[in-house]
Design a protein around this motif. Structure first.
Motif, short mmCIF file in Angstrom:
data_model
loop_
_atom_site.label_atom_id
_atom_site.label_comp_id
_atom_site.label_asym_id
_atom_site.label_seq_id
_atom_site.Cartn_x
_atom_site.Cartn_y
_atom_site.Cartn_z
N GLY A 1 -12.45 -37.60 -38.41
CA GLY A 1 -12.94 -37.59 -40.18
C GLY A 1 -12.93 -37.20 -40.97
N VAL A 2 -12.42 -38.27 -41.96
CA VAL A 2 -12.08 -37.33 -43.31
C VAL A 2 -13.23 -36.95 -43.74
CG1 VAL A 2 -10.73 -38.21 -45.31
CG2 VAL A 2 -10.80 -39.50 -43.23
N LEU A 3 -13.75 -35.14 -44.26
CA LEU A 3 -13.87 -34.94 -45.72
C LEU A 3 -13.75 -34.60 -47.13
CD1 LEU A 3 -16.30 -32.44 -42.83
CD2 LEU A 3 -16.98 -35.46 -43.56
N GLY A 4 -14.44 -34.07 -47.57
CA GLY A 4 -14.20 -33.59 -49.61
C GLY A 4 -15.08 -33.48 -49.91
N PRO A 5 -14.83 -32.97 -51.17
CA PRO A 5 -15.84 -33.02 -52.38
C PRO A 5 -15.65 -34.28 -53.14
CG PRO A 5 -14.93 -31.08 -52.61
CD PRO A 5 -13.96 -32.43 -51.00
N HIS B 1 -19.91 -38.27 -45.77
CA HIS B 1 -19.97 -38.67 -46.90
C HIS B 1 -21.18 -37.28 -46.45
CE1 HIS B 1 -19.00 -39.66 -50.74
NE2 HIS B 1 -18.56 -40.33 -50.41
N GLN B 2 -21.12 -36.03 -46.35
CA GLN B 2 -21.55 -34.51 -46.22
C GLN B 2 -22.52 -35.22 -45.13
OE1 GLN B 2 -23.12 -32.76 -47.87
NE2 GLN B 2 -21.56 -33.50 -50.29
N ALA C 1 -25.30 -32.53 -35.90
CA ALA C 1 -25.11 -33.45 -35.63
C ALA C 1 -23.98 -34.59 -35.28
CB ALA C 1 -26.04 -34.41 -34.78
N ILE C 2 -23.26 -35.06 -36.71
CA ILE C 2 -22.22 -35.95 -37.05
C ILE C 2 -20.94 -35.43 -36.70
CG2 ILE C 2 -21.20 -37.24 -38.70
CD1 ILE C 2 -23.71 -38.40 -39.13
N PHE D 1 -20.60 -26.43 -45.06
CA PHE D 1 -20.01 -25.75 -45.35
C PHE D 1 -18.69 -25.35 -45.42
CE2 PHE D 1 -17.27 -21.86 -43.87
CZ PHE D 1 -17.66 -20.99 -44.20
N LEU D 2 -18.08 -26.83 -44.70
CA LEU D 2 -16.46 -26.54 -45.16
C LEU D 2 -15.81 -27.28 -46.61
CD1 LEU D 2 -15.16 -27.73 -41.45
CD2 LEU D 2 -14.47 -25.66 -43.20
N ILE D 3 -17.19 -28.24 -46.51
CA ILE D 3 -16.99 -29.76 -48.20
C ILE D 3 -17.59 -28.33 -49.28
CG2 ILE D 3 -17.66 -31.06 -49.24
CD1 ILE D 3 -18.34 -32.96 -46.84
#
Ligand code: ATP
Length: 712
Positions: A58-62, A267-268, A272-273, A320-322
């Motif tokens: 999963g790629v997360l980030g603001p 996105h956000q 569960a995801i 939290f991480l974002i």
């Protein structure tokens, strides 16, 4: 080993261990300059990471941190160029630059003479996947399976696994050139996209050996080849929590079952995801990496950097991480500076890890099993479903060939079937066209009812023929301008597939063959109504209808070539009518619209209106006899009145007055009219028909070449 040992028959060195099918990106730097260097914008700055087979990353980030840009680079849509300039489609900027490497199994993924992407199936799932609207879910998947050399059992399997059984016989819906067709839901649409990619991976990974041809993945007689790469850009955006959850679950399952590298921008995501992610790439502004490794080790990693980076219990770890790597620009200068300092510290902390160094090196340690390089002690290699067998997941020499990919003829038949279904289910469009054409023809007929054979009828006939020609062309060009560019997005995705794709020829010619005859119906109905009402020459009506039918073909192909050359449907719709007006100006043999200068006369030969109109004129006037005192409507009326009210001499006077009112001297025959216009007196309709065919073929060839060399 020396020569003696070799001669003694000593065993040769074992072949090098096959590289693990890891997708890696190393030191990607993407900078955009807007005009001058002072307006430089760094989108990706030294972005490195890896994605492993059988795992969902999963790629997360603001927002704006470069997630989509990274996916575009991984997909090869944006490639590092030798001179640092941006390649590929899309807007070009004077000094755009992308440098860095994308590798698969330690080999260049997109670059070089034999990029890994040529043998490894690569799928890109867009945010809003497009399909043919009038096909059902099952028909869409069946066509995909057939194009990959798969069969109904493959379709049944993915339908079941992706939870599409309930909507398998529902139309996909959406807009591909007709009205908006109500179809499956947004979540089902995304699952269909995943189903198509799963099908593609599955069929592509089959061993080509005939005796194993019917083995399914994981079954006896088959082995998993390179599982392939699936890139999904925001597949959950716009979906409710449950549907989003299902999508991520299916992506994770696909990764495991197909042993594919799956990378998804999310996105956000809710908790569960997040739990369903195997690995995580956390990006901060400018594409800086804050973390890349197992998702389960992420929170521990940040807590290790600073104990205050502790995710409270019951808090969504993704959020939290974002938040941890987000910079709040609205909180005042002090708050922003603190955010910048925190993000800098986090990115530096990651940059100083061994994992980061390993990801940056090219090629990275992907040739080893790679199990020990994960942070947090969680070994991706160990629990990767694909990691259970050293042989599994290796790419067969030269790539595992799919089973019996269909040849161009089979592709043609399959695509013609789809075009026919699509056309048949758009019956409402055809009925509307028919009714509109018949109504327009009736209106023409009423306004020019039985024009007769007097001098005035020359102009009336020519006007009716010109209008028929223009109406036919407009109908056909609007139809293809509206339909063709819209289905390009779907076709382009399908054509770009290395496996299960098709070439321009089968697509374009099957479409032409199926749609053009259907498109011809409305203009022929128009001609069939107008002809008798206006009183066009009975013997010429066959040619008249044939000319309108050919005009449809020529105009449709003009529409497709404008559509193929235009970058978007909107631009095609803006350009198409202008091209048509130009054709009308250049093709008007009567000079009513424009006097074409001699210098432009050769250009007029490319005008489909010229040949269509000429064909109509020749079919109408060849062999036509005029009667200067004959049954012109005005004269008839005048003569009737005269007969009632006056003697023979008075009648003659009225006829003379009526004649005086008419436009110039009356020709005796149609050939006189043709001669005045400089048109051939004999066989002109046939010659014009040949020219129409040449124009249609030239446009078809142009469309084919654009599709063939530039893609849809
Ligand atoms: N071709 C371009 N020209 C100008 N700016 C660009 C271009 N491509 C990307 N950017 C900028 O780069 C930054 C990263 O864009 P990108 O779409 O990759 O971010 P993202 O993380 O996917 O954002 P979001 O989560 O909001 O979709 C953005 O600020 C965007 O405005």
């Amino acid at each position: 080993m020396d020569g003696d040992e070799l001669e003694a028959g000593a065993p040769p060195d074992p072949p090098p261990a096959p590289p693990e099918d890891v997708l890696g990106w190393h030191n990607l730097r993407y900078v955009i300059h807007r005009g001058d260097r002072r307006r430089e914008r760094t989108i990706l700055s030294g972005t490195s990471g890896i994605a492993r087979p059988g795992r969902l990353l999963g790629v997360l980030g603001p927002s704006g941190s470069g997630k989509t840009s990274l996916m575009t680079v991984l997909a090869g849509k944006l490639r590092p160029a030798a001179d640092g300039r941006r390649k590929g489609r899309g807007r070009r900027h004077a000094t755009d630059g992308l440098v860095g490497d994308v590798t698969f199994g330690g080999e260049p993924f997109h670059e070089g003479p034999h990029p890994a992407s040529e043998r490894v199936p690569l799928s890109y799932i867009e945010q809003d996947p497009r399909f043919f609207s009038n096909l059902t879910v099952r028909e869409t998947l069946t066509l995909d399976a057939n194009l990959h050399g798969g069969d109904a059992s493959d379709v049944d399997d993915v339908v079941r696994r992706l939870g599409l059984a309930a909507c398998a016989d529902t139309l996909v819906g959406g807009d591909t050139g007709g009205k908006e067709v109500r179809g499956i839901s947004g979540g089902e649409r995304r699952r269909l996209a995943i189903a198509c990619e799963t099908l593609s991976l599955r069929c592509s990974s089959r061993v080509a050996a005939p005796e194993k041809a019917d083995a399914t993945i994981g079954g006896a007689g088959a082995r998993k080849a390179a599982g392939g790469v699936i890139l999904a850009d925001e597949p959950t955006t716009g979906l409710d929590a449950h549907a989003a959850d299902k999508i991520v679950e299916k992506l994770a399952e696909t990764a495991r079952e197909e042993r594919a590298v799956v990378v998804a921008v999310l996105h956000q995501p809710r908790s569960a995801i997040f739990q369903k992610l195997d690995d995580l790439l956390l990006l901060a502004a400018g594409g800086r990496v804050a973390y890349c490794g197992p998702a389960s080790g992420a929170l521990a990693h940040f807590e290790k950097i600073d104990p205050s980076y502790h995710c409270p219990t019951h808090h969504n770890p993704a959020e939290f991480l974002i938040d941890l790597v987000a910079i709040n620009c609205d909180g005042g200068e002090g708050a922003e500076a603190a955010d910048v300092a925190r993000v800098d510290a986090i990115c530096h902390a990651w940059a100083s890890t061994g994992e980061c160094a390993a990801h940056e090196s090219v090629p990275i340690g992907v040739r080893s099993n790679g199990g020990g390089d994960s942070p947090g002690g969680d070994s991706p290699g160990g629990d990767s479903p694909g990691g259970d067998s050293p042989g599994a997941g290796t790419v067969a020499a030269g790539g595992s060939l799919p089973r019996q990919q269909p040849g161009p003829l089979r592709q043609f038949a399959l695509l013609a079937g789809r075009a026919w279904r699509q056309t048949r289910r758009e019956a409402w469009v055809r009925v509307t066209q028919l009714v509109a054409s018949a109504a327009l023809a009736a209106a023409f007929g009423v306004c020019n009812f039985k024009v007769g054979y007097g001098p005035k009828s020359v102009k009336q006939r020519a006007a009716v023929l010109m209008q028929a020609c223009i109406n036919t062309s407009m109908l056909a060009i609007c139809r293809s301008l509206n339909g063709f560019p819209r289905e390009r997005a779907t076709v382009s995705r399908e054509m770009r597939r290395k496996r299960g794709g098709y070439t321009a020829g089968p697509y374009f010619f099957s479409k032409l063959l199926v749609e053009t005859p259907v498109d011809m119906i409305a203009p022929v109905v128009f001609g069939a109504v107008v002809g008798p009402m206006v009183g066009l020459r009975r013997e010429g009506r066959g040619w008249f209808l044939a000319t309108l039918a050919l005009q449809t073909a020529a105009s449709s192909t003009l529409g497709t070539s404008v559509g193929a050359l235009s970058p978007s449907a909107e631009m095609a719709l803006a350009i198409g009518p202008c091209v048509m007006v130009l054709c009308i100006m250049l093709g008007d043999e009567t000079g009513a619209f424009a006097e074409v200068p001699d210098g432009l006369a050769p250009l007029a030969n490319a005008s489909l209106i010229k040949w269509g109109f000429r064909g109509c004129l020749c079919s109408e006037f060849e062999g036509l006899k005029f009667d200067p005192l004959g049954d012109d409507r005005a004269k008839k009326d005048a003569a009737k009145t005269a007969a009632k009210t006056a003697a023979k001499t008075a009648k003659a006077a009225i006829v003379a007055r009526a004649k005086k009112k008419m436009d110039g001297p009356c020709p005796r025959t149609g050939e006189d009219v043709l001669e005045d216009m400089g048109l051939p007196l004999r066989g002109g309709a046939a010659r014009a028909a040949k020219a129409q065919c040449v124009v249609a073929l030239a446009n078809a060839a142009l469309t084919y070449l654009v599709l063939r060399f530039r893609g849809a």
